[in-house]
Design an enzyme around this catalytic site. Structure first.
Site, PDB file in Angstrom:
ATOM      1  N   LYS A 236      -7.462   8.329  -6.903  1.00 27.78           N
ATOM      2  CA  LYS A 236      -7.279   6.942  -7.114  1.00 27.78           C
ATOM      3  C   LYS A 236      -7.020   6.323  -5.638  1.00 27.78           C
ATOM      4  CE  LYS A 236      -3.175   4.774  -7.454  1.00 27.78           C
ATOM      5  NZ  LYS A 236      -3.317   3.372  -6.948  1.00 27.78           N
TER       6      LYS A 236
ATOM      7  N   GLY B  98       1.949   8.507   0.767  1.00 24.88           N
ATOM      8  CA  GLY B  98       2.501   7.536   0.700  1.00 24.88           C
ATOM      9  C   GLY B  98       3.867   7.500   0.833  1.00 24.88           C
ATOM     10  N   SER B  99       4.583   6.768   0.270  1.00 24.20           N
ATOM     11  CA  SER B  99       6.021   6.725   0.660  1.00 24.20           C
ATOM     12  C   SER B  99       6.825   7.688   0.067  1.00 24.20           C
ATOM     13  CB  SER B  99       6.642   5.210  -0.034  1.00 24.20           C
ATOM     14  OG  SER B  99       6.756   5.125  -1.220  1.00 24.20           O
ATOM     15  N   THR B 100       8.070   7.956   0.518  1.00 20.57           N
ATOM     16  CA  THR B 100       8.824   8.905  -0.135  1.00 20.57           C
ATOM     17  C   THR B 100       9.515   8.547  -1.541  1.00 20.57           C
ATOM     18  OG1 THR B 100       9.433   9.784   2.180  1.00 20.57           O
ATOM     19  CG2 THR B 100      11.053  10.184   0.332  1.00 20.57           C
TER      20      THR B 100
ATOM     21  N   GLU C 223       2.696  14.217   1.067  1.00 20.76           N
ATOM     22  CA  GLU C 223       2.781  13.776   2.517  1.00 20.76           C
ATOM     23  C   GLU C 223       3.428  12.473   2.628  1.00 20.76           C
ATOM     24  OE1 GLU C 223       2.588  11.809   5.618  1.00 20.76           O
ATOM     25  OE2 GLU C 223       0.351  11.598   5.373  1.00 20.76           O
TER      26      GLU C 223
ATOM     27  N   CYS D   2       2.070   7.182   9.156  1.00 21.24           N
ATOM     28  CA  CYS D   2       3.158   7.711   8.755  1.00 21.24           C
ATOM     29  C   CYS D   2       3.946   8.774   9.919  1.00 21.24           C
ATOM     30  CB  CYS D   2       3.154   8.695   7.599  1.00 21.24           C
ATOM     31  SG  CYS D   2       1.620   9.889   7.835  1.00 21.24           S
TER      32      CYS D   2
ATOM     33  N   GLU E  56      12.286   3.738   7.915  1.00 21.83           N
ATOM     34  CA  GLU E  56      10.801   3.810   8.168  1.00 21.83           C
ATOM     35  C   GLU E  56      10.460   2.266   7.966  1.00 21.83           C
ATOM     36  OE1 GLU E  56       6.802   6.134   7.601  1.00 21.83           O
ATOM     37  OE2 GLU E  56       7.946   5.697   5.697  1.00 21.83           O
TER      38      GLU E  56
END
Length: 499
Positions: free
Chosen positions: A191, A244-246, A266, A300, A401
């Protein structure tokens, strides 16, 4: 009337091409089952490029079934050498089509065309070729025990892999995940990010042209809350890999936990770049600029916290600001002089502007930028490179971030204080050290809590070297030989040798 599955487009640089807009399942283009679409927006002028089909949970079911059939069908019988040959053929096709692929990346994402062409597409082909070389070199071992036992291991594919790709490097991140998965003999349901849906669909046609059997790679655009969630929670998906984001990674972990899926994550970072008083300050300023301002700051591992020894703080700050002024040309990403294009979306643009307000409210010293950049007709998501100095470690802009051309600078007095500040974060992805004392550099690199440490550089990653983080920056490793570990299982076979 049959639904439209492709359209002819002309990019801002005059390139004309056929853009697939359907779902790629079993090497065929199909419409979404419920008619859902997502819209690709050009971040340079805020205009619509095209709508593409968005996968429902039913579409995910179909793609997973196709991937499972391929796994137990022709792909499962394909020798490693032949897998590698197909991967190299795909790399050849990417090379042949790099100009149109780079054009789409720039149009859809906003990154400078020269970067997309000469850096991102080079990474795609390099990564695919690297893992193609491993495809027939994945093997087990014979293990000595006693004369009564013959024991050996084999490495087998994990199975059907769900791969969720971020928007900052659409094709590069796809290659990072496709490379090791295909080398190990897995099948994939991938995706792309809903913000950048276009380039991977063109790559899908190249996958077919390269000769991959149907069902080996399936590509489903869609929104994360529907398509991504269906992939992460699907009982017949054996592994989920996500970049992507945490915060999103936490949700994926929860969804994947229902079937104890193998996961690779990651996620976010707030990486430090430490400048000691013996550093080459011009080199440190140059790499600090690269480390935070490249790709519109949307990296990132961006070294977004500059920790500078008090003795050289003022001199370094002056050199760093000069690098920005000289190099960070903000403008049309198709202009060859542009270093920084627009942020990828309005949401990301507003996020950076919000953190600028936070920095001012917290009392940090704004020394550069801090406002939108007017480009062309005033449209687009352009932000001036922004620098806050005299930042306290308790401030949000030091800890959170931002993911934009936004950097904070703090002072330190001792080596111990530098390491303490570097590690004072929930993240642990990248880090950088600048010093002429390599003995000190090696010693302190071991003390930094991060998956990667650059010494006298920043963010010059390489597909042959493992990439990943610790703490809340992720689980597992991508790239390098280590990147294969997540895509194969070790099976032990015991043979009784007694009479």
């Amino acid at each position: 009337m049959a639904p439209q599955l492709s359209t002819e487009l002309e990019a801002p640089n005059g390139k004309r091409y056929t853009q697939p807009i359907g779902l790629f399942i079993n090497n065929e283009w199909v419409p979404s089952s419920d008619g859902s679409t997502i819209t690709s927006i050009n971040p340079t002028n805020e205009e619509k490029i095209v709508d593409v089909h968005a996968a429902s949970a039913d579409d995910v079911d179909k793609a997973v079934a196709a991937a499972r059939a391929a796994l137990h069908g022709p792909w499962g019988e394909t020798a490693g050498t032949d897998r590698g040959r197909l991967m190299n053929r795909l790399a050849d096709l990417v090379e042949e089509n790099k100009e149109i692929l780079a054009t789409i990346e720039t149009w859809d994402n906003g990154k400078p065309y020269q970067v997309a062409l000469n850096e991102d597409l080079a990474e795609v082909t390099g990564t695919l070729r690297y893992y193609a070389g491993f495809a027939d070199k994945i093997f087990g071992q014979v293990i000595e025990t006693t004369p009564a036992k013959f024991a050996y291991t084999v490495r087998e594919p994990v199975g059907v892999c769900g791969q969720i790709i971020p928007w900052n490097y659409p094709l590069s991140m796809a290659a990072w995940k496709l490379g090791p998965a295909l080398a190990c003999g897995n099948t994939v349901v991938l995706k792309p990010a809903e913000q950048t849906p276009l380039s991977i669909l063109v790559l899908a046609n190249l996958i077919t042209e390269a000769g991959f059997p149907p069902g080996v790679v399936n590509i489903l655009n869609g929104v994360g809350s529907v398509t991504g969630a269906a992939i992460a929670s699907h009982p017949n998906v054996d592994k989920v890999a996500f970049t992507g984001s945490t915060s999103t990674a936490r949700q994926i972990m929860k969804m994947a936990s229902n079937t104890l899926k193998n996961i690779t994550l990651e996620t976010g970072g707030k990486s430090p770049l430490i400048v000691f008083d013996d550093a080459d300050l011009d080199k440190a300023a140059e790499w600090a600029h690269i480390g935070i301002m490249s790709n519109q700051g949307q990296i990132c591992t961006a070294t977004s916290r500059l920790l500078v020894h008090s003795k050289v703080y003022d001199t370094f700050l002056e050199a760093f600001l000069k690098k920005i002024n000289d190099l960070s040309v903000v403008g049309d990403p198709f202009d060859e002089n542009t270093f920084q294009g627009p942020q990828v979306t309005k949401a990301q643009y507003e996020r950076v502007k919000n953190y600028i307000s936070v920095g001012k409210e917290e009392g940090a010293t704004l020394v550069r930028g801090g406002e939108p950049e007017n480009v062309g007709n005033g449209k687009g998501f352009f932000i001036k490179p922004t620098v806050f100095a005299n930042v306290d470690p308790k401030m949000r802009v030091f800890r959170e971030e931002v993911f934009g051309p936004f950097v904070v600078i703090s002072r330190f007095e001792t080596d111990e204080e530098a390491i303490k500040l570097a590690n004072d974060t929930e993240y642990g992805l990248g880090s950088a050290i600048f010093t002429k004392n390599l003995t000190k550099a090696h010693r302190l690199a071991r003390k930094i809590e991060a998956g990667m440490v650059w010494i006298n550089s920043s963010n010059d990653s390489d597909w042959r070297i493992p990439f990943g983080g610790v703490k809340q920056s992720g689980i597992g490793r991508e790239l390098g030989q280590a990147g294969l570990e997540a895509y194969s299982n070790v099976k032990a076979i015991h043979v009784n040798m007694t009479e």
